[in-house]
Structures are given as structure tokens and as C-alpha cells.
Motif scaffolding. Structure first.
Motif, PDB file in Angstrom:
ATOM      1  N   LEU A 207     -54.250 -12.652 -53.656  1.00  8.46           N
ATOM      2  CA  LEU A 207     -53.096 -13.238 -54.346  1.00  8.46           C
ATOM      3  C   LEU A 207     -52.606 -14.494 -53.626  1.00  8.46           C
ATOM      4  N   ARG A 208     -52.666 -14.465 -52.307  1.00 11.29           N
ATOM      5  CA  ARG A 208     -52.231 -15.636 -51.538  1.00 11.29           C
ATOM      6  C   ARG A 208     -53.157 -16.817 -51.815  1.00 11.29           C
ATOM      7  N   GLU A 209     -54.461 -16.566 -51.771  1.00  9.23           N
ATOM      8  CA  GLU A 209     -55.415 -17.653 -52.033  1.00  9.23           C
ATOM      9  C   GLU A 209     -55.285 -18.164 -53.464  1.00  9.23           C
ATOM     10  N   PHE A 210     -55.070 -17.220 -54.373  1.00 13.13           N
ATOM     11  CA  PHE A 210     -54.898 -17.570 -55.789  1.00 13.13           C
ATOM     12  C   PHE A 210     -53.697 -18.504 -55.957  1.00 13.13           C
ATOM     13  N   LYS A 211     -52.611 -18.159 -55.296  1.00  7.43           N
ATOM     14  CA  LYS A 211     -51.391 -18.976 -55.370  1.00  7.43           C
ATOM     15  C   LYS A 211     -51.627 -20.361 -54.778  1.00  7.43           C
ATOM     16  N   ALA A 212     -52.356 -20.378 -53.655  1.00  9.11           N
ATOM     17  CA  ALA A 212     -52.639 -21.659 -52.994  1.00  9.11           C
ATOM     18  C   ALA A 212     -53.464 -22.571 -53.909  1.00  9.11           C
ATOM     19  N   CYS A 213     -54.257 -21.975 -54.791  1.00  7.91           N
ATOM     20  CA  CYS A 213     -55.070 -22.761 -55.740  1.00  7.91           C
ATOM     21  C   CYS A 213     -54.250 -23.233 -56.934  1.00  7.91           C
ATOM     22  N   GLY A 214     -53.031 -22.724 -57.078  1.00  4.11           N
ATOM     23  CA  GLY A 214     -52.207 -23.111 -58.223  1.00  4.11           C
ATOM     24  C   GLY A 214     -52.027 -22.009 -59.251  1.00  4.11           C
ATOM     25  N   GLY A 215     -52.432 -20.794 -58.914  1.00  4.98           N
ATOM     26  CA  GLY A 215     -52.225 -19.652 -59.810  1.00  4.98           C
ATOM     27  C   GLY A 215     -50.766 -19.241 -59.813  1.00  4.98           C
ATOM     28  N   VAL A 216     -50.288 -18.741 -60.944  1.00  6.87           N
ATOM     29  CA  VAL A 216     -48.848 -18.460 -61.052  1.00  6.87           C
ATOM     30  C   VAL A 216     -48.482 -17.022 -61.414  1.00  6.87           C
ATOM     31  N   ALA A 217     -49.444 -16.237 -61.882  1.00  4.69           N
ATOM     32  CA  ALA A 217     -49.050 -14.910 -62.387  1.00  4.69           C
ATOM     33  C   ALA A 217     -50.119 -13.866 -62.122  1.00  4.69           C
ATOM     34  N   MET A 218     -49.725 -12.616 -62.253  1.00  2.00           N
ATOM     35  CA  MET A 218     -50.684 -11.500 -62.136  1.00  2.00           C
ATOM     36  C   MET A 218     -50.307 -10.427 -63.154  1.00  2.00           C
ATOM     37  N   GLU A 219     -51.315  -9.693 -63.613  1.00  5.45           N
ATOM     38  CA  GLU A 219     -51.011  -8.573 -64.492  1.00  5.45           C
ATOM     39  C   GLU A 219     -50.360  -7.470 -63.663  1.00  5.45           C
ATOM     40  N   LEU A 234     -46.083  -4.214 -59.135  1.00  8.97           N
ATOM     41  CA  LEU A 234     -44.752  -4.789 -59.301  1.00  8.97           C
ATOM     42  C   LEU A 234     -44.221  -5.266 -57.950  1.00  8.97           C
ATOM     43  N   GLY A 235     -44.372  -4.424 -56.937  1.00  6.79           N
ATOM     44  CA  GLY A 235     -43.930  -4.789 -55.584  1.00  6.79           C
ATOM     45  C   GLY A 235     -44.634  -6.037 -55.091  1.00  6.79           C
ATOM     46  N   LEU A 236     -45.943  -6.108 -55.350  1.00 12.49           N
ATOM     47  CA  LEU A 236     -46.723  -7.270 -54.906  1.00 12.49           C
ATOM     48  C   LEU A 236     -46.306  -8.545 -55.636  1.00 12.49           C
ATOM     49  N   MET A 240     -44.955 -11.622 -53.563  1.00  9.60           N
ATOM     50  CA  MET A 240     -45.757 -12.849 -53.566  1.00  9.60           C
ATOM     51  C   MET A 240     -45.146 -13.935 -54.453  1.00  9.60           C
ATOM     52  N   GLU A 241     -44.027 -13.599 -55.090  1.00 11.48           N
ATOM     53  CA  GLU A 241     -43.377 -14.518 -56.036  1.00 11.48           C
ATOM     54  C   GLU A 241     -44.349 -15.019 -57.096  1.00 11.48           C
ATOM     55  N   SER A 269     -37.535  -5.958 -63.492  1.00 10.14           N
ATOM     56  CA  SER A 269     -37.319  -6.593 -62.188  1.00 10.14           C
ATOM     57  C   SER A 269     -38.388  -7.631 -61.868  1.00 10.14           C
ATOM     58  N   CYS A 270     -39.227  -7.900 -62.829  1.00  8.45           N
ATOM     59  CA  CYS A 270     -40.330  -8.818 -62.609  1.00  8.45           C
ATOM     60  C   CYS A 270     -40.170  -9.980 -63.582  1.00  8.45           C
ATOM     61  N   LYS A 271     -40.267 -11.202 -63.104  1.00  9.53           N
ATOM     62  CA  LYS A 271     -40.119 -12.357 -63.995  1.00  9.53           C
ATOM     63  C   LYS A 271     -41.386 -12.496 -64.838  1.00  9.53           C
ATOM     64  N   PRO A 272     -41.251 -12.493 -66.161  1.00 13.12           N
ATOM     65  CA  PRO A 272     -42.453 -12.499 -67.003  1.00 13.12           C
ATOM     66  C   PRO A 272     -43.120 -13.870 -67.108  1.00 13.12           C
ATOM     67  N   VAL A 273     -44.401 -13.848 -67.314  1.00 12.31           N
ATOM     68  CA  VAL A 273     -45.166 -15.093 -67.453  1.00 12.31           C
ATOM     69  C   VAL A 273     -44.669 -15.891 -68.659  1.00 12.31           C
ATOM     70  N   TRP A 274     -44.146 -15.182 -69.672  1.00 10.49           N
ATOM     71  CA  TRP A 274     -43.700 -15.916 -70.868  1.00 10.49           C
ATOM     72  C   TRP A 274     -42.411 -16.696 -70.621  1.00 10.49           C
ATOM     73  N   SER A 275     -41.789 -16.516 -69.455  1.00 20.12           N
ATOM     74  CA  SER A 275     -40.614 -17.358 -69.152  1.00 20.12           C
ATOM     75  C   SER A 275     -41.063 -18.822 -69.070  1.00 20.12           C
ATOM     76  N   LEU A 276     -42.358 -19.041 -68.848  1.00 23.37           N
ATOM     77  CA  LEU A 276     -42.880 -20.415 -68.803  1.00 23.37           C
ATOM     78  C   LEU A 276     -42.918 -21.064 -70.184  1.00 23.37           C
ATOM     79  N   TRP A 277     -42.951 -20.246 -71.220  1.00 17.16           N
ATOM     80  CA  TRP A 277     -43.136 -20.781 -72.573  1.00 17.16           C
ATOM     81  C   TRP A 277     -41.830 -20.880 -73.340  1.00 17.16           C
ATOM     82  N   GLN A 278     -40.727 -20.410 -72.705  1.00 19.25           N
ATOM     83  CA  GLN A 278     -39.461 -20.372 -73.466  1.00 19.25           C
ATOM     84  C   GLN A 278     -38.562 -21.557 -73.132  1.00 19.25           C
TER      85      GLN A 278
END
Ligand code: AMP
Ligand code: MN
Ligand code: MN
Ligand code: MN
Length: 278
Positions: A207-219, A234-236, A240-241, A269-278
Motif C-alpha cells: 500500500l505504501r509503494e502503491f501510494k508513492a506511485c500515485g494510487g489513491v484507494a483500496m477495496e 478498514l484499519g489499513l 494509510m490514508e 469511518s472510511c472516506k469513499p473513493v466516490w468522494s472524488l467524483w462528487q
């Protein structure tokens, strides 16, 4: 307030699902899904058909893809959501992955042949109606030939590590996949993180490497994971924000995984990926 039902991970006949893109969208609408992502493996060829039907049903279709990646010697899947399917860099990348799939399919068939199973390449191809050849198609062929009673059993006996039809994948890199997705204007999501059977610390590294590459979300919620995995993920996501996503990983009626839209809601308690589209 009516609840919006999101299902952001599904497959059609373009990859290894059994419903055509139009049929998948109709079924999703029947199941009450409001926002659907079609995320075929390494291919976007179903999106035009899916979008047209979605529009006629007032269903919001998110154009997506599920990209095969090799990370730390294993296969990891990265979803691209909200992609522009016309983007040439993304298409060139997916094209290469599909070419590799053909090469790998020949190796799988060769391995099976050494185990005494003839005609697997032709057999699997008969089940592939779209643009990719997947292990799922080999599994359907092997089940039809009576080598195991169902897909799950056939994977275990023939298609996973240490078995005759196993080929260690040689896909694209994490960085490359995330870059293609971002170039196409999409957001990158780690698919079903619980399915890689990584230790917590390895998963954190991914997840850290993914984020460093510009990834923003996880299932955080996936139809292909045991419910008890959700709390860990959910905890992760929070730690990992990363934004959270949810999807059934639907492959068709009667296939493994759950029904379209029939996944638990994403925890509040988890910010959804669709917050990017609203
Ligand atoms: P591939 O990308 O060709 O290696 O195939 C991976 C696909 O095989 C996944 O997307 C699943 O649809 C399917 N799959 C993997 N493992 C299993 C399993 N144990 N049982 C059923 N389907 C599986
Ligand atoms: Mn699949
Ligand atoms: Mn997957
Ligand atoms: Mn999938």
C-alpha cells in the motif's frame, strides 16, 4: 434518504465474466445498483456497450479496468476507475498485457499437456468470448471435461502454484499500471487486498509503494473476501490514508463470488473513493 448502492468491481464476457456488458448492466439495475463500474481484466472493450445501456436505465456507469501487475513476485490486481478509455498510453499498455496473456495461455496448455490433458488451449479458447484468455477459461474447460467438479476445485488442483497448469505471471509493474490509469484520468484502487495472503507488514509495504506511485484507494469491501477481512482492511485504509472502495467482483450467475450489489456497505469511518467524483 435513499441509500445509493455502489458496485465498483465487475466482469463481463469481455474478460472472464459470463454476462455480456449489456446483460450485466441490466442485471445490476434489476438488483438495485445505482453506480456500477465495469472492470474487465486488461481490457476496456465492453465499456461503450455498457455505457449506452446504463444511460437508458439511468444507472451511473463508471468506466473501469482491472490491470494485472507483478509485485514482489506475485500477481496483484489494480483497478482503474473513471478512466478515459480512449487514452492511447493506457490502451497500448493493455494491449501488451493481452499479448502476454496469449503467450502465458500457451505455457499453461503446455503444462497441462505434460500432465496428460490434451487440447487445453483450443478448449479454453472456446470459453473465451472476448479479447482475453484467462485462467478462468481454462478452469471452465477442465470442469467441462470432468477433471474437477467445479471451478474452485479445478483451480486448486491444476492452476495454482505448484500445479501443472501454473505459470508465474510476468505482468506489468505497479508503477506502470498506476501511471497508465492516472494518464487516462482515472483513480487507481488496489483490488481485493485480502486475497494476496500477505502478512500485515507486506500488505502495508504494498500500500505504501502503491501510494508513492500515485494510487489513491483500496477495496475495503469485496465480494471475494471473508467478512472478517473487512475490519483489517478498514484499519489499513485509515492508517494509510487511502480512500475506500467496494465491489462484488461479480463474474456472472452461478459463478463464485456474490451477486451484483450484494456486498456490505462501505463502513462510514472510511472516506469513499466516490468522494472524488462528487
Ligand atoms: P488470470 O488473470 O487469467 O490469472 O485469472 C485470474 C482469475 O481467475 C480471477 O480474476 C478469478 O476470476 C479467477 N480465479 C482465481 N482464483 C480462483 C479460484 N480459486 N476459484 C475460482 N476462480 C478463481
Ligand atoms: Mn476474473
Ligand atoms: Mn482480481
Ligand atoms: Mn476482478
Amino acid at each position: 434518504m435513499t441509500t445509493v448502492i455502489y458496485d465498483l468491481h465487475t466482469h463481463s464476457t469481455v474478460s472472464d465474466g459470463t454476462l455480456k456488458p449489456a446483460e450485466l448492466v441490466r442485471r445490476a439495475a434489476d438488483q438495485g445498483v445505482n453506480v456500477l463500474a465495469l472492470t474487465d481484466h486488461d481490457c476496456t472493450a465492453g465499456l461503450t456497450e455498457a455505457s449506452a445501456v446504463a444511460e437508458s436505465l439511468a444507472l451511473n456507469l463508471i468506466p473501469g479496468v482491472e490491470i494485472s501487475v507483478t509485485w514482489g513476485g506475485r500477481t496483484v490486481h489494480i483497478l482503474g476507475l473513471g478512466i478515459n478509455q480512449e487514452e492511447p498510453g493506457l490502451q497500448a499498455g493493455l494491449q501488451k498485457l493481452r499479448a502476454y496473456r496469449d503467450e502465458r495461455a500457451r505455457e499453461i496448455a503446455h503444462g497441462l499437456q505434460k500432465a496428460g490433458i490434451e487440447g487445453a488451449l483450443e478448449g479454453a479458447s472456446c470459453y473465451a468470448q472476448g479479447s482475453i484468455l484467462s485462467r478462468t477459461h481454462f478452469a471452465r474447460f477442465l470442469v467441462a471435461k470432468g477433471y474437477a467438479k467445479n471451478t474452485q476445485a479445478v483451480f486448486k488442483r491444476y492452476l495454482v502454484q505448484g500445479k501443472p497448469g501454473h505459470v508465474s505471471g510476468c505482468w506489468t509493474t505497479l508503477e506502470q499500471a498506476v501511471t497508465w490509469i492516472r494518464q487516462a484520468g482515472g483513480c487507481a484502487v488496489v483490488a481485493h487486498p485480502a486475497r494476496y495472503h500477505l502478512t500485515r507488514s507486506k500488505l502495508v509495504r504494498l500500500l505504501r509503494e502503491f501510494k508513492a506511485c500515485g494510487g489513491v484507494a483500496m477495496e475495503v469491501v469485496s465480494g471475494s473476501q471473508p467478512p472478517e477481512a473487512t475490519a483489517l482492511l478498514l484499519g489499513l485504509a485509515r492508517e494509510m490514508e487511502l480512500l475506500g472502495s467496494c465491489g462484488s467482483d461479480y463474474h456472472g450467475p452461478g459463478q463464485a463470488w456474490v451477486e451484483l450489489g450484494r456486498i456490505p456497505p462501505l463502513p462510514g469511518s472510511c472516506k469513499p473513493v466516490w468522494s472524488l467524483w462528487q
